[in-house]
Design a protein around this motif. Sequence first.
Motif, PDB file in Angstrom:
ATOM      1  N   ASP A  53       0.828  -1.212   0.000  1.00 65.30           N
ATOM      2  CA  ASP A  53       0.000   0.000   0.000  1.00 65.30           C
ATOM      3  C   ASP A  53       0.860   1.258   0.000  1.00 65.30           C
ATOM      4  OD1 ASP A  53      -2.868  -1.016   0.353  1.00 65.30           O
ATOM      5  OD2 ASP A  53      -1.768  -2.111   1.897  1.00 65.30           O
ATOM      6  N   GLY A  54       0.612   2.129  -0.971  1.00 63.94           N
ATOM      7  CA  GLY A  54       1.369   3.357  -1.087  1.00 63.94           C
ATOM      8  C   GLY A  54       2.670   3.217  -1.841  1.00 63.94           C
TER       9      GLY A  54
ATOM     10  N   ASN B  76      -2.595   1.904  -4.710  1.00 65.30           N
ATOM     11  CA  ASN B  76      -3.481   2.673  -3.836  1.00 65.30           C
ATOM     12  C   ASN B  76      -4.775   1.880  -3.712  1.00 65.30           C
ATOM     13  OD1 ASN B  76      -5.393   4.450  -2.739  1.00 65.30           O
ATOM     14  ND2 ASN B  76      -4.454   6.241  -3.688  1.00 65.30           N
TER      15      ASN B  76
ATOM     16  N   GLY C 127      -9.394   0.345  -6.570  1.00 63.80           N
ATOM     17  CA  GLY C 127      -7.949   0.378  -6.416  1.00 63.80           C
ATOM     18  C   GLY C 127      -7.238   0.854  -7.672  1.00 63.80           C
ATOM     19  N   GLN C 128      -5.961   1.157  -7.506  1.00 61.85           N
ATOM     20  CA  GLN C 128      -5.163   1.638  -8.638  1.00 61.85           C
ATOM     21  C   GLN C 128      -3.713   1.217  -8.454  1.00 61.85           C
ATOM     22  OE1 GLN C 128      -4.736   5.890  -8.831  1.00 61.85           O
ATOM     23  NE2 GLN C 128      -4.202   5.883 -11.005  1.00 61.85           N
TER      24      GLN C 128
ATOM     25  N   LEU D 239       0.032   1.829  -8.903  1.00 54.55           N
ATOM     26  CA  LEU D 239       0.767   3.075  -9.046  1.00 54.55           C
ATOM     27  C   LEU D 239       1.631   3.044 -10.303  1.00 54.55           C
ATOM     28  CD1 LEU D 239       1.686   3.821  -5.342  1.00 54.55           C
ATOM     29  CD2 LEU D 239      -0.085   4.872  -6.750  1.00 54.55           C
TER      30      LEU D 239
ATOM     31  N   ASP E  26       7.080   3.141   1.437  1.00 51.22           N
ATOM     32  CA  ASP E  26       6.729   4.562   1.356  1.00 51.22           C
ATOM     33  C   ASP E  26       6.589   5.246   2.700  1.00 51.22           C
ATOM     34  OD1 ASP E  26       3.297   4.938   1.645  1.00 51.22           O
ATOM     35  OD2 ASP E  26       4.221   2.957   1.631  1.00 51.22           O
TER      36      ASP E  26
ATOM     37  N   THR F 291       5.759   7.861  -2.925  1.00 60.81           N
ATOM     38  CA  THR F 291       4.493   7.721  -3.640  1.00 60.81           C
ATOM     39  C   THR F 291       3.308   7.659  -2.691  1.00 60.81           C
ATOM     40  OG1 THR F 291       5.034   5.368  -3.751  1.00 60.81           O
ATOM     41  CG2 THR F 291       5.405   6.665  -5.737  1.00 60.81           C
ATOM     42  N   GLY F 292       3.569   7.713  -1.392  1.00 60.42           N
ATOM     43  CA  GLY F 292       2.502   7.677  -0.405  1.00 60.42           C
ATOM     44  C   GLY F 292       2.315   9.041   0.231  1.00 60.42           C
ATOM     45  N   SER F 293       2.092   9.039   1.536  1.00 61.83           N
ATOM     46  CA  SER F 293       1.813  10.297   2.232  1.00 61.83           C
ATOM     47  C   SER F 293       3.062  10.956   2.811  1.00 61.83           C
ATOM     48  CB  SER F 293       0.797  10.050   3.352  1.00 61.83           C
ATOM     49  OG  SER F 293       1.265   9.052   4.243  1.00 61.83           O
TER      50      SER F 293
END
Length: 232
Positions: free
Chosen positions: A11-12, A16, A90-91, A93, A180, A200-202
Amino acid sequence: MDDVLVLWDIDGTLLNAGGVGRDLYDVVFLQLFGRSLSAYAPMAGRTDRAIILETLTLAGVDEPRRYVDPFIAGLGAHAPLMRSAMVSRGQALPGAAAAIALIGGHAHQSVLTGNIRPLAEAKLTALELRDGLDLCIGAYGDDHEDRAQLVEVARRRAAAVHGGSSPSPFDGRSTVVIGDTPLDIAAALSSGARAVGVATGSYSAADLTAAGAHAVLPALTDTSLVLETLLG
């Protein structure tokens, strides 16, 4: 480079999930306790075991630790629901699929993720990221509460399959962890692995550098840079 083990966060880093995981927590909590969740533990970079325990504590569940395994079982039972929801919400990345395909020709690779394995596999399969990853040698959020311990879990599994005659295959920086969040970086550093951040995350590249990453990628879109950074 058959002596290198690359472990991807999910995740991230690769995808996503569009909030599907949090929604699944709602479903399982309602089934177990007959009421809805009003608060959630932070999820980024943590294992499902840790997230579940804190979420149950926030919800006021008595003896929350005794319900962690039933909650994990509930999540696993809903893996098909996760996969279906990921297809629409979902996607993958940018660059993730190409990076996995490229690294697969140079190293053993799997995942090191806070997701329990059924959910990890559902997410990756739904977004066509499963190929090229040997999920049998990865480590997951149901293996241990502490993410740092997952690096050793993955090393042991990979060594059992690919260790050959080496007494300590994938030791030190022969294992590369890419993620990430600062918790991904901390898990790698605590086990002596090479820590590669991907912004690519937060968390920003500066955040990941400050956490101690040996290298930081802005994204996975430049596959030549990914290859050089992970294995060069």
